[in-house]
Design an enzyme around this catalytic site. Structure first.
Site, mmCIF file in Angstrom:
data_model
loop_
_atom_site.group_PDB
_atom_site.id
_atom_site.type_symbol
_atom_site.label_atom_id
_atom_site.label_comp_id
_atom_site.label_asym_id
_atom_site.label_seq_id
_atom_site.Cartn_x
_atom_site.Cartn_y
_atom_site.Cartn_z
ATOM 1 N N GLY A 172 0.846 -1.182 0.000
ATOM 2 C CA GLY A 172 0.000 0.000 0.000
ATOM 3 C C GLY A 172 0.882 1.233 0.000
ATOM 4 C CG ASP A 173 0.822 3.987 2.632
ATOM 5 O OD1 ASP A 173 -0.398 3.806 2.456
ATOM 6 O OD2 ASP A 173 1.295 4.257 3.739
ATOM 7 C CG ASN A 174 5.135 6.035 -0.927
ATOM 8 O OD1 ASN A 174 4.300 6.250 -0.052
ATOM 9 N ND2 ASN A 174 5.786 7.004 -1.511
#
Length: 736
Positions: free
Chosen positions: A328-330
């Site tokens: 998730g995120d980056n």
């Protein structure tokens, strides 16, 4: 029958506990008490919390979040030219008169998050388009104002629509911004707005490696470095109202930089433009059939990202610690089902579990030692507030995920956020205790083996193939659900059914990769990457699937499979499916009214098929077609036999117990194994059964929030069981 087994795994990770608990400072005794109660064997911090001083006393493992591309504003402020970039498109603006037309680039974007990059060569990296004609305007036809956010089209034509695609600097990390706004951190002066930076720049990359090295020295208490995540965030851009405007969990629009674009051109021999990323405002969403340029960019970035991830994991391993990646995120560029992921050296992957499909997306990841699911709800005030109902969300999350865990177990589960908020809801803690106990029992009683499945493969075919295994709908808007019933519902059902599932691209099918598959599944809305869109203009693909079925294979189509109007049909597989969609071109042809027949597939339907939004105007095209469900003269469910094979069509299939049962029956019928159905299924569709390779152990789960009494198959014969709401039972026969 196949044994979906996995090698007997060592008693890790980490033996019996299998639970990661979020902790924070200022509540030492509460933490000790809760760890003892829940049996947590790992603890972690979250974005916005710190590990307390007692952390080394608490558990077998200590996780610490680590942000590679944010969290160091001193570096970001000193190197603003090395901030991450993103391609965005302005609003579509209609010219009301001939002459100059002003376009405000940020009228619908959040100016606190992004800023137009006017330091780049705008004539090269920005583009203006007349969307009415589809023509790009020459750079001399427009100019950027002194404010850096207004573009003037000098000679606009009345009635024409214009846009500007521009490179923007990201001045606030999207996830930290979400957490900041959700938690009201603006009232806390210690909470800085974190600025992202890009490791494509060598100075930033050297700084990132140096910072990690120092951090590892300073944190001997940490056992697992939880990278959250690496370099490029999925596309998450807020609107001018400070609310999410565009969310694409698979988006690569925010992975750009001038060094990367120039390196791409040198390697591939052609230049990418803003339009290659903006995609007329669709931003290459996963529902779009991917272009060659977008596929090339994904592969290009995968190779770069995974090579640099490898350097970071090697640094972590050199200190005797594990490297864990948060899916998730980056995460952009890591692609756990991509061909380069194995080179990263990542020990484990943790991801957020919101459904059975997302659970399988994590659990099935190859090339890691273990996987962990972060369960919902996250301990944030959007759920944990007076009047909130975190128990209801926990129940939904667990019951949907449990089906998938039974088929492909996660190694661990955990939670995230502010533990202090969770403790304000003692009924939630009670429920978590039950969930954790049940999760552990699945591991203990299954002895590291997956349950049995019939001896054939089911392949989901789409434009993405293995790269997007179990990946469907990770967006934050309600609209996706109406538009992806056909695909999401199928994957959600498959995630917990006793079937061996894999994912193939249309290229794989052309190349003959479906030879060891018994049933193909093609599902999705018309024109999407999942149903195939213009891919079906290729006669080689149509012939490959048709030959597969006529040669004895099975096909299940849901929604608008193979929809691409041409050659007298809308569904290019209409002659196999026995149905087609009438789009108005054939209204002069009289169609027979569908006559509904009874069939093996519909034996568990009580009130007809729930096809959700469905697919309208589906008609019978073959005398061999048997209609199993219809409404208002339109086909909703049908079967057809052609050659030595079988095909099933459903106009829609949102996930529910009844539709999951229908899909299970459809797969076995298409495979010619309907006589074996009673060996795999309970009498009541709300109950599912898993039989294990030892021939003695059976797990029965109730997916309903009400008690159910039903008959279930076991290796020793049918048994009647009563299950509490959401409950489960282990049935074990005596050794012979």
């Amino acid at each position: 029958m196949s044994l979906q087994t996995q090698p007997a795994s060592p008693p890790s990770p980490y033996e019996g506990g299998r639970l990661t608990l979020p902790i924070q400072t200022g509540m030492d005794e509460d933490i000790r008490s809760l760890i003892a109660r829940l049996g947590a064997d790992a603890v972690r911090n979250s974005d916005g919390t710190e590990l307390p001083g007692i952390v080394s006393e608490l558990a077998t493992r200590v996780y610490s979040t680590y942000f590679v591309g944010r969290g160091d504003n001193a570096w970001a402020d000193a190197h603003p030219e090395e901030a991450t970039r993103i391609f965005l498109m302005s609003d579509r603006v209609v010219a009301t008169a001939d002459g100059p037309l002003g376009i405000d680039l940020l009228s619908s974007w959040f100016a606190d998050q992004v800023r137009p990059d006017t330091d780049c060569d705008v004539s090269r990296w920005w583009q203006a388009h007349d969307r009415t004609t589809g023509r790009e305007l020459p750079a001399t036809a427009w100019s950027v104002g002194a404010d850096g956010r207004t573009v003037t089209v000098h000679d606009a034509l009345a009635g024409h629509v214009y846009t500007v695609s521009f490179l923007a600097t990201q001045i606030w990390d999207p996830t930290q911004m979400y957490n900041y706004l959700t938690n009201g951190w603006d009232e806390d002066p210690s909470r800085a707005r974190e600025k992202p930076f890009d490791v494509r720049h060598e100075a930033t990359w050297a700084h990132v490696r140096s910072h990690l090295s120092s951090w590892l020295d300073e944190h001997p208490e940490v056992d697992v470095v939880r990278f959250t995540t690496f370099f490029y965030h999925f596309t998450l851009v807020y609107g001018a109202d400070a609310a999410e405007r565009y969310v694409d969990w698979f988006g690569y629009s925010a992975s750009v930089s001038l060094p990367a674009l120039e390196a791409f051109e040198e390697e591939y021999g052609y230049r990418l433009s803003a339009e290659d990323f903006v995609d007329a405002g669709y931003y290459n969403s996963p529902f779009r059939v991917p272009t060659r340029a977008f596929r090339d960019w994904i592969d290009f970035q995968q190779r770069f990202v995974t090579s640099r991830v490898r350097e970071l994991t090697e640094a972590v391993h050199a200190r005797g610690k594990e490297a864990m990646m948060f899916l998730g995120d980056n995460w952009i560029g890591t692609e756990p089902y991509g061909e380069h992921f194995a080179t990263t050296g990542i020990d484990a992957v943790v991801g957020s579990v919101g459904s059975g499909a997302t659970c399988r997306m994590i659990a099935d990841i190859p090339h890691v030692r273990y996987t962990e699911g972060r369960f919902l709800p996250y301990f944030f005030p959007d759920v944990f507030h007076p009047g909130g109902d975190p128990v209801a969300e926990a129940n939904r999350s667990w019951l949907e995920a449990r089906r998938a865990i039974v088929r492909s177990p996660l190694d661990r589960i955990g939670y995230g956020g502010y533990l202090s908020l969770a403790l304000e809801h003692p009924d939630f803690i009670d429920r978590i205790e039950q969930i954790v106990s049940e999760f552990r029992s699945i591991h203990a009683r299954s002895a590291g083996h997956r349950p049995l499945a019939p001896g054939f493969k089911v392949a989901v075919i789409n434009s993405w193939g293995r790269l997007r295994s179990w990946m469907t709908h990770m967006v934050a808007h309600a609209l996706w659900y109406r538009q992806t019933y056909s695909y999401l519902g199928v994957l959600e059902a498959l995630s917990g059914l006793p079937l061996d599932v894999e994912f193939l691209s249309f290229d794989d099918v052309r190349a003959g990769a479906a030879r060891d598959v018994k049933v193909l599944v093609c599902a999705g809305a018309e024109g999407t990457a999942f149903s195939g869109g213009a891919q079906w203009a290729d006669p080689e693909l149509v012939a490959a699937v048709s030959s597969f079925v006529t040669g004895g294979g099975g096909l299940i189509g849901v929604g608008a499979p193979s929809a691409h109007p041409a050659h007298g049909v809308t569904f290019q597989l209409a002659d196999v499916l026995g149905v087609d969609r009438e789009i108005g071109w054939g209204l002069s042809t009289r169609r027979p009214l569908p006559r509904v027949q009874e069939h093996f597939i519909t034996q568990d339907l009580t009130d007809g098929l729930d096809d959700g939004e469905g697919t309208p105007d589906v008609v019978v095209t073959s005398p061999t077609t048997r209609v199993l469900d219809a409404a208002d003269g339109q086909v909703r469910l049908a079967v057809n036999e052609v050659g030595r094979g079988r095909a099933v069509y459903a106009s829609g299939l949102p996930y529910c117990a009844q539709n999951s049962r229908l899909l299970h029956r459809a797969v076995l019928w298409a495979a010619g194994q309907e006589e074996d159905f009673s060996r795999w299924a309970a009498l009541d569709p709300r109950v599912e059964v898993a039989a294990y390779p030892d021939g003695r152990t059976t797990l029965v789960i109730n997916n309903a929030l009400e008690p159910v009494t039903t008959t279930v198959p076991t290796p020793q014969g049918p048994r009647t069981v009563r299950l509490e709401e959401g409950g489960h039972q282990w049935l074990t026969a005596a050794a012979q």
